[in-house]
Scaffold this active site. Structure first.
Site, PDB file in Angstrom:
ATOM      1  N   LYS A 129       1.637   2.269  -5.078  1.00 56.32           N
ATOM      2  CA  LYS A 129       2.138   1.775  -6.374  1.00 56.32           C
ATOM      3  C   LYS A 129       1.194   2.150  -7.494  1.00 56.32           C
ATOM      4  O   LYS A 129       1.613   2.441  -8.601  1.00 56.32           O
ATOM      5  CB  LYS A 129       2.248   0.243  -6.355  1.00 56.32           C
ATOM      6  CG  LYS A 129       3.401  -0.297  -5.570  1.00 56.32           C
ATOM      7  CD  LYS A 129       3.482  -1.807  -5.720  1.00 56.32           C
ATOM      8  CE  LYS A 129       2.249  -2.526  -5.212  1.00 56.32           C
ATOM      9  NZ  LYS A 129       2.068  -2.469  -3.767  1.00 56.32           N
TER      10      LYS A 129
ATOM     11  N   GLY B 220      -4.576  -4.507  -4.339  1.00 60.48           N
ATOM     12  CA  GLY B 220      -5.580  -3.450  -4.491  1.00 60.48           C
ATOM     13  C   GLY B 220      -4.910  -2.138  -4.782  1.00 60.48           C
ATOM     14  O   GLY B 220      -4.184  -1.608  -3.961  1.00 60.48           O
ATOM     15  N   HIS B 221      -5.098  -1.645  -5.987  1.00 63.61           N
ATOM     16  CA  HIS B 221      -4.570  -0.335  -6.340  1.00 63.61           C
ATOM     17  C   HIS B 221      -5.748   0.606  -6.499  1.00 63.61           C
ATOM     18  O   HIS B 221      -6.733   0.246  -7.119  1.00 63.61           O
ATOM     19  CB  HIS B 221      -3.913  -0.351  -7.711  1.00 63.61           C
ATOM     20  CG  HIS B 221      -2.604  -1.031  -7.757  1.00 63.61           C
ATOM     21  ND1 HIS B 221      -1.647  -0.886  -6.792  1.00 63.61           N
ATOM     22  CD2 HIS B 221      -2.072  -1.850  -8.682  1.00 63.61           C
ATOM     23  CE1 HIS B 221      -0.590  -1.598  -7.140  1.00 63.61           C
ATOM     24  NE2 HIS B 221      -0.829  -2.193  -8.269  1.00 63.61           N
TER      25      HIS B 221
ATOM     26  N   ARG C 194     -10.049  -2.866   5.520  1.00 61.60           N
ATOM     27  CA  ARG C 194      -9.504  -2.940   6.883  1.00 61.60           C
ATOM     28  C   ARG C 194      -8.634  -1.724   7.190  1.00 61.60           C
ATOM     29  O   ARG C 194      -7.860  -1.283   6.336  1.00 61.60           O
ATOM     30  CB  ARG C 194      -8.614  -4.186   7.023  1.00 61.60           C
ATOM     31  CG  ARG C 194      -9.391  -5.474   7.030  1.00 61.60           C
ATOM     32  CD  ARG C 194      -8.469  -6.665   7.274  1.00 61.60           C
ATOM     33  NE  ARG C 194      -7.644  -6.968   6.106  1.00 61.60           N
ATOM     34  CZ  ARG C 194      -6.887  -8.050   6.001  1.00 61.60           C
ATOM     35  NH1 ARG C 194      -6.822  -8.918   6.989  1.00 61.60           N
ATOM     36  NH2 ARG C 194      -6.181  -8.275   4.920  1.00 61.60           N
TER      37      ARG C 194
ATOM     38  N   ASP D 245       0.820  -1.212   0.000  1.00 66.18           N
ATOM     39  CA  ASP D 245       0.000   0.000   0.000  1.00 66.18           C
ATOM     40  C   ASP D 245       0.856   1.265   0.000  1.00 66.18           C
ATOM     41  O   ASP D 245       0.484   2.281   0.565  1.00 66.18           O
ATOM     42  CB  ASP D 245      -0.948   0.007   1.215  1.00 66.18           C
ATOM     43  CG  ASP D 245      -1.728  -1.285   1.280  1.00 66.18           C
ATOM     44  OD1 ASP D 245      -2.343  -1.625   0.269  1.00 66.18           O
ATOM     45  OD2 ASP D 245      -1.703  -1.962   2.328  1.00 66.18           O
TER      46      ASP D 245
ATOM     47  N   GLN E  36       1.411  -6.608  -3.573  1.00 70.39           N
ATOM     48  CA  GLN E  36       1.917  -6.720  -2.195  1.00 70.39           C
ATOM     49  C   GLN E  36       3.278  -6.010  -2.135  1.00 70.39           C
ATOM     50  O   GLN E  36       3.436  -5.019  -2.825  1.00 70.39           O
ATOM     51  CB  GLN E  36       2.007  -8.188  -1.720  1.00 70.39           C
ATOM     52  CG  GLN E  36       0.649  -8.833  -1.549  1.00 70.39           C
ATOM     53  CD  GLN E  36       0.107  -9.433  -2.833  1.00 70.39           C
ATOM     54  OE1 GLN E  36       0.834 -10.045  -3.576  1.00 70.39           O
ATOM     55  NE2 GLN E  36      -1.165  -9.275  -3.077  1.00 70.39           N
TER      56      GLN E  36
HETATM   57  P1  GDP Z   1      -1.011   0.576  -3.721  1.00 71.25           P
HETATM   58  O1  GDP Z   1      -1.639  -0.733  -3.564  1.00 71.25           O
HETATM   59  O2  GDP Z   1       0.438   0.540  -3.356  1.00 71.25           O
HETATM   60  O3  GDP Z   1      -1.282   1.222  -5.038  1.00 71.25           O
HETATM   61  O4  GDP Z   1      -1.653   1.525  -2.645  1.00 71.25           O
HETATM   62  P2  GDP Z   1      -3.172   1.954  -2.530  1.00 71.25           P
HETATM   63  O5  GDP Z   1      -3.710   2.335  -3.851  1.00 71.25           O
HETATM   64  O6  GDP Z   1      -3.929   1.027  -1.700  1.00 71.25           O
HETATM   65  O7  GDP Z   1      -2.954   3.219  -1.617  1.00 71.25           O
HETATM   66  C1  GDP Z   1      -2.577   4.350  -2.093  1.00 71.25           C
HETATM   67  C2  GDP Z   1      -3.592   5.384  -1.677  1.00 71.25           C
HETATM   68  O8  GDP Z   1      -2.929   6.558  -1.432  1.00 71.25           O
HETATM   69  C3  GDP Z   1      -4.583   5.688  -2.769  1.00 71.25           C
HETATM   70  O9  GDP Z   1      -5.774   6.148  -2.218  1.00 71.25           O
HETATM   71  C4  GDP Z   1      -3.842   6.784  -3.519  1.00 71.25           C
HETATM   72  O10 GDP Z   1      -4.664   7.618  -4.284  1.00 71.25           O
HETATM   73  C5  GDP Z   1      -3.236   7.533  -2.395  1.00 71.25           C
HETATM   74  N1  GDP Z   1      -1.981   8.201  -2.716  1.00 71.25           N
HETATM   75  C6  GDP Z   1      -0.981   7.794  -3.537  1.00 71.25           C
HETATM   76  N2  GDP Z   1       0.032   8.674  -3.507  1.00 71.25           N
HETATM   77  C7  GDP Z   1      -0.340   9.649  -2.643  1.00 71.25           C
HETATM   78  C8  GDP Z   1       0.298  10.838  -2.161  1.00 71.25           C
HETATM   79  O11 GDP Z   1       1.421  11.177  -2.518  1.00 71.25           O
HETATM   80  N3  GDP Z   1      -0.397  11.571  -1.244  1.00 71.25           N
HETATM   81  C9  GDP Z   1      -1.620  11.227  -0.799  1.00 71.25           C
HETATM   82  N4  GDP Z   1      -2.220  12.010   0.094  1.00 71.25           N
HETATM   83  N5  GDP Z   1      -2.245  10.127  -1.217  1.00 71.25           N
HETATM   84  C10 GDP Z   1      -1.613   9.345  -2.131  1.00 71.25           C
END
Ligand code: GDP
Length: 440
Positions: free
Chosen positions: A17, A41-42, A307, A14, A225
């Protein structure tokens, strides 16, 4: 040499990515995944629109990109079509011309989901905290040489025989733990219906990717992951069932290691962890309020399961380990803006165990629960960095924090993310990441 870049989360997942892969995808011809399943989950935000991706690579959001679900993945055909239909309803093209599913990937069937539940129940307090989607049991079948690969499912006799054989054992376990036994005919009928629909998407993706690389097409390989959840290198047994690190990209796509030309680490300015497992820098007791603040500002709730994520300080000791295993060429540092509200920021520089300094990242989870993190404290900046697009515009303390993390990991920072949107990004000119973004 064709550009082949692997993108990997450096912590427990999380890290954001989704946004970074989305940013890079424009500059690549092909986006491929290599491990995991729909437990990833992205969330990708494009203007007012939000796309949540679990199984299909983020390249799908970009016109004309080919998306590959590589051989190292485990694929639940039901989840695949749920996601494909949802994305199609949002206006994306999820067609066999654009999405290729490896014939060598393994299938997740209904009994894997049932077994995931029983396995977690059996573990009780020792449970791993899986997403209960059958990922682990499908990988167990793969290693146990009982798995059903995507290509096998196209031959009805083979599919039926394997389901019969596997269900015999699976039902024994499911029933012993009070679950409902599954019916061979039902599982066979459901699986055949879904795999027939899947047939046009199925391809020899190993051949496809190797040919593409030979022909000079660029490939972005997207991890799911993250490093500390790797089945070998992570905080075992609180890990996922696949090889999430850079080496896994070669196994899970069939592209030889020398084909990979760069590895990008996605590192968040703090740490989170979902589910169980050791987490040395977690904000607990005296710091619980800070943890809540970060959870709220960073919207730290699982994209797959909803979660709440456990929040903690940046762990430079763990991230240096991640940089070493993956060989990061460059790092994208995400969520700088989330720390805007803090007066002071702590960074863990090492661990102590039983009064002694720990030399290398502990192999045993029990030890990792007992370590005392050694912290450096840095001043916060207490102003908004949201949406800043140039390093020179950052508050001095924020810049110092970014530079500190780069030194601590001994890797360049190619990009700093200052918000969820594509344009809320600072690019570091002259970095390896900058070069990847400048070429097709
Ligand atoms: P992933 O699985 O690594 O892609 O992570 P997630 O998508 O679950 O979590 C990333 C969350 O953080 C999403 O809601 C993104 O839009 C948000 N996000 C990503 N980069 C940033 C950032 O630089 N600042 C903020 N505030 N939110 C971000």
């Amino acid at each position: 040499m064709s550009k082949v870049i692997v993108v990997i989360g450096a912590q427990w997942g999380d890290e954001g990515k989704g946004k970074i892969v989305d940013l890079l995808a424009e500059r690549f011809d092909i986006v491929s995944r290599y491990q995991g399943g729909h437990n990833a989950g992205h969330s990708v935000y494009v203007g007012e629109r939000a796309f949540v991706l679990h199984l299909i690579p983020s390249g799908i959001i970009h016109r004309g990109k080919t998306c590959v679900l590589g051989n190292g993945m485990v694929i639940d055909p039901k989840a695949f079509f749920e996601e494909a239909d949802r994305l199609a309803a949002q206006g994306l093209e999820v067609t066999p011309e654009r999405v290729l599913v490896s014939s060598r990937a393994h299938l997740i069937l209904p009994y894997h989901r049932a077994l995931d539940h029983t396995s977690e129940e059996r573990l009780g307090n020792e449970r791993v905290g899986t997403t209960l989607r059958g990922i682990g049991p499908a990988y167990e079948d793969k290693a146990g040489r009982r798995g059903i690969r995507v290509a096998d499912a196209l031959v009805p006799e083979v599919l039926r025989a394997r389901i019969e054989r596997n269900l015999e054992d699976a039902n024994r376990i499911i029933e012993a733990y009070g679950g409902q036994a599954l019916d061979v005919e039902e599982v066979f009928a459901e699986t055949s219906r879904l795999t027939e629909r899947l047939a046009p998407f199925i391809a020899d993706t190993t051949h496809f990717l190797n040919r593409a690389a030979r022909e000079g097409r660029s490939i972005l390989i997207e991890g799911a992951q993250a490093t500390l959840l790797d089945v070998d290198h992570g905080t075992y047994p609180f890990v996922t069932s696949s090889s999430t690190t850079a080496g896994g990209a070669s196994i899970g796509t069939g592209l030889a290691p020398h084909r990979i030309t760069g590895v990008l680490g996605i590192v968040r300015t703090y740490t989170t962890r979902v589910g169980e497992g050791p987490f040395p820098t977690e904000m607990l007791e005296g710091e619980a309020e800070l943890g809540q603040l970060i959870r709220k500002r960073g919207r730290e709730y699982g994209a797959s399961t909803g979660r709440p994520r456990r929040c903690g300080w940046f762990d430079a000791f763990a991230t240096r380990y991640a940089a070493e295993i993956n060989g990061f060429t460059s790092v994208a540092l995400t969520k700088l803006d989330v720390l805007d509200a803090l007066d002071q920021i702590k960074v863990c520089t090492g661990y102590r165990l039983d009064g002694r300094e720990v030399e290398s990242f502990p192999a045993v989870s029990q030890d990792l629960r007992r370590v005392e993190p050694v912290y450096d404290t840095l001043p916060g900046w207490n102003t908004s960095t949201e949406g800043i697009t140039e390093m020179s515009r950052l508050p001095l303390n924020a810049r110092a924090y970014v530079e500190y993390l780069s030194r601590a990991m001994d890797v360049e920072i190619g990009l700093v993310s200052t918000g969820p949107e594509r344009d809320q990004t600072i690019l570091n000119p002259g970095s390896a990441l900058d070069a990847w973004l400048k070429t097709q």
